[in-house]
Design a protein around this motif. Sequence first.
Motif, PDB file in Angstrom:
ATOM      1  N   VAL A 136      72.084  51.650  30.673  1.00 35.73           N
ATOM      2  CA  VAL A 136      71.553  52.942  31.104  1.00 35.73           C
ATOM      3  C   VAL A 136      72.706  53.933  31.272  1.00 35.73           C
ATOM      4  CG1 VAL A 136      69.495  51.980  32.215  1.00 35.73           C
ATOM      5  CG2 VAL A 136      71.579  52.273  33.558  1.00 35.73           C
ATOM      6  N   ASP A 137      72.370  55.217  31.311  1.00 39.64           N
ATOM      7  CA  ASP A 137      73.394  56.250  31.444  1.00 39.64           C
ATOM      8  C   ASP A 137      74.024  56.194  32.833  1.00 39.64           C
ATOM      9  OD1 ASP A 137      72.089  58.465  33.297  1.00 39.64           O
ATOM     10  OD2 ASP A 137      70.528  57.809  31.899  1.00 39.64           O
ATOM     11  N   ALA A 138      75.149  56.891  33.012  1.00 37.50           N
ATOM     12  CA  ALA A 138      75.956  56.806  34.233  1.00 37.50           C
ATOM     13  C   ALA A 138      75.186  57.212  35.489  1.00 37.50           C
ATOM     14  CB  ALA A 138      77.215  57.661  34.083  1.00 37.50           C
ATOM     15  N   LEU A 139      74.404  58.280  35.427  1.00 38.00           N
ATOM     16  CA  LEU A 139      73.662  58.721  36.615  1.00 38.00           C
ATOM     17  C   LEU A 139      72.555  57.734  36.978  1.00 38.00           C
ATOM     18  CD1 LEU A 139      73.459  62.583  36.072  1.00 38.00           C
ATOM     19  CD2 LEU A 139      74.908  61.324  37.668  1.00 38.00           C
ATOM     20  N   THR A 140      71.845  57.236  35.972  1.00 38.87           N
ATOM     21  CA  THR A 140      70.800  56.245  36.227  1.00 38.87           C
ATOM     22  C   THR A 140      71.422  54.977  36.800  1.00 38.87           C
ATOM     23  OG1 THR A 140      69.434  57.153  34.457  1.00 38.87           O
ATOM     24  CG2 THR A 140      68.925  54.910  35.178  1.00 38.87           C
ATOM     25  N   ARG A 141      72.589  54.616  36.283  1.00 38.53           N
ATOM     26  CA  ARG A 141      73.305  53.441  36.774  1.00 38.53           C
ATOM     27  C   ARG A 141      73.597  53.582  38.272  1.00 38.53           C
ATOM     28  NH1 ARG A 141      77.599  50.555  33.344  1.00 38.53           N
ATOM     29  NH2 ARG A 141      78.071  48.806  34.677  1.00 38.53           N
ATOM     30  N   MET A 142      74.081  54.748  38.677  1.00 34.99           N
ATOM     31  CA  MET A 142      74.367  54.983  40.097  1.00 34.99           C
ATOM     32  C   MET A 142      73.098  54.916  40.935  1.00 34.99           C
ATOM     33  SD  MET A 142      77.231  58.009  39.749  1.00 34.99           S
ATOM     34  CE  MET A 142      77.531  58.219  41.491  1.00 34.99           C
ATOM     35  N   GLU A 143      72.007  55.486  40.423  1.00 37.17           N
ATOM     36  CA  GLU A 143      70.733  55.448  41.143  1.00 37.17           C
ATOM     37  C   GLU A 143      70.245  54.013  41.309  1.00 37.17           C
ATOM     38  OE1 GLU A 143      68.083  57.854  38.844  1.00 37.17           O
ATOM     39  OE2 GLU A 143      68.975  59.733  39.498  1.00 37.17           O
ATOM     40  N   LEU A 144      70.353  53.212  40.242  1.00 35.88           N
ATOM     41  CA  LEU A 144      69.896  51.824  40.298  1.00 35.88           C
ATOM     42  C   LEU A 144      70.781  50.982  41.218  1.00 35.88           C
ATOM     43  CD1 LEU A 144      68.894  51.273  36.564  1.00 35.88           C
ATOM     44  CD2 LEU A 144      67.351  51.451  38.531  1.00 35.88           C
ATOM     45  N   GLN A 145      72.084  51.236  41.215  1.00 34.66           N
ATOM     46  CA  GLN A 145      72.974  50.533  42.140  1.00 34.66           C
ATOM     47  C   GLN A 145      72.572  50.814  43.582  1.00 34.66           C
ATOM     48  OE1 GLN A 145      76.734  52.185  40.958  1.00 34.66           O
ATOM     49  NE2 GLN A 145      77.089  50.645  39.376  1.00 34.66           N
ATOM     50  N   THR A 146      72.339  52.088  43.890  1.00 29.38           N
ATOM     51  CA  THR A 146      71.925  52.471  45.235  1.00 29.38           C
ATOM     52  C   THR A 146      70.587  51.830  45.576  1.00 29.38           C
ATOM     53  OG1 THR A 146      73.165  54.537  45.096  1.00 29.38           O
ATOM     54  CG2 THR A 146      71.385  54.449  46.735  1.00 29.38           C
ATOM     55  N   LEU A 147      69.664  51.807  44.622  1.00 30.56           N
ATOM     56  CA  LEU A 147      68.359  51.189  44.827  1.00 30.56           C
ATOM     57  C   LEU A 147      68.499  49.707  45.167  1.00 30.56           C
ATOM     58  CD1 LEU A 147      65.244  51.128  44.671  1.00 30.56           C
ATOM     59  CD2 LEU A 147      65.503  50.717  42.215  1.00 30.56           C
ATOM     60  N   VAL A 148      69.313  48.982  44.422  1.00 30.52           N
ATOM     61  CA  VAL A 148      69.493  47.555  44.682  1.00 30.52           C
ATOM     62  C   VAL A 148      70.081  47.343  46.080  1.00 30.52           C
ATOM     63  CG1 VAL A 148      70.827  45.504  44.013  1.00 30.52           C
ATOM     64  CG2 VAL A 148      69.572  46.795  42.293  1.00 30.52           C
ATOM     65  N   LEU A 149      71.039  48.176  46.481  1.00 28.46           N
ATOM     66  CA  LEU A 149      71.598  48.061  47.827  1.00 28.46           C
ATOM     67  C   LEU A 149      70.528  48.306  48.895  1.00 28.46           C
ATOM     68  CD1 LEU A 149      75.122  49.752  47.631  1.00 28.46           C
ATOM     69  CD2 LEU A 149      74.583  47.326  47.884  1.00 28.46           C
ATOM     70  N   GLN A 150      69.687  49.321  48.683  1.00 31.72           N
ATOM     71  CA  GLN A 150      68.629  49.621  49.652  1.00 31.72           C
ATOM     72  C   GLN A 150      67.619  48.478  49.737  1.00 31.72           C
ATOM     73  OE1 GLN A 150      67.211  53.314  48.033  1.00 31.72           O
ATOM     74  NE2 GLN A 150      68.695  54.545  49.182  1.00 31.72           N
ATOM     75  N   LEU A 151      67.258  47.920  48.579  1.00 29.89           N
ATOM     76  CA  LEU A 151      66.309  46.809  48.572  1.00 29.89           C
ATOM     77  C   LEU A 151      66.913  45.583  49.244  1.00 29.89           C
ATOM     78  CD1 LEU A 151      64.883  47.266  44.973  1.00 29.89           C
ATOM     79  CD2 LEU A 151      63.705  47.758  47.136  1.00 29.89           C
ATOM     80  N   TRP A 152      68.204  45.352  48.998  1.00 36.57           N
ATOM     81  CA  TRP A 152      68.881  44.238  49.649  1.00 36.57           C
ATOM     82  C   TRP A 152      68.881  44.434  51.163  1.00 36.57           C
ATOM     83  CZ3 TRP A 152      73.172  44.094  52.788  1.00 36.57           C
ATOM     84  CH2 TRP A 152      73.604  42.817  53.138  1.00 36.57           C
ATOM     85  N   GLU A 153      69.126  45.658  51.624  1.00 40.41           N
ATOM     86  CA  GLU A 153      69.119  45.936  53.062  1.00 40.41           C
ATOM     87  C   GLU A 153      67.763  45.583  53.674  1.00 40.41           C
ATOM     88  OE1 GLU A 153      71.390  47.062  55.302  1.00 40.41           O
ATOM     89  OE2 GLU A 153      73.016  47.219  53.850  1.00 40.41           O
ATOM     90  N   ARG A 154      66.687  45.889  52.956  1.00 41.73           N
ATOM     91  CA  ARG A 154      65.339  45.631  53.467  1.00 41.73           C
ATOM     92  C   ARG A 154      64.946  44.168  53.358  1.00 41.73           C
ATOM     93  NH1 ARG A 154      62.313  49.656  49.955  1.00 41.73           N
ATOM     94  NH2 ARG A 154      63.921  51.208  50.033  1.00 41.73           N
TER      95      ARG A 154
END
Length: 192
Positions: free
Chosen positions: A97-115
Amino acid sequence: MEPPPGVIYLFQQYAKSLFAWRTVIDNVMFPVESAPRARRGELRAQCRDYLRQVGLGGFEDKYPWQLSGGMQQRVAIARALAADPQVLLLDEPFSAVDALTRMELQTLVLQLWERRKFTAILVTHDVEEAIFLADRIAVLGARPTSLREVIDVGLPRPRDQFATREDPRFLKLRHHITTTLLTGNDGHVASA
């Protein structure tokens, strides 16, 4: 041979792991289809919630081919969550995926892991991604693969795409790992 119960693998080529003939919601429902019929309504509602959590609320009736690459990867993440993993194995899940989508998905995985607090093991060639996402990094050497070093990241959580990457500890780790890889030829980085 199939993986042990509770272990889910998130593919690098996520588009190939989705069923083109099934809607988004039906793709996410796939891991829970063997559940008793009496629970189907409850599970469908949970799957809709997983889609909402990954930013795809309202896309339930679309097909994978109607979505962008980043959206397809979000469907794959929602499907992994529907399987209620204890361990999530991620094989370069953001490399296509493109760089911005990559950053969004990384943040998403961290948020899901937190939950959800599942164990995640990420394989990546991206040193910054490994440092940003991981608590511990295993630096692998060239073929035959060998373990070069295990590093405790030690960066505070929650992590922010900008503040974390500008933290002097982040920069020091990036320098150390990159130097280790460059001196070892053809190294890979695995993180957990």
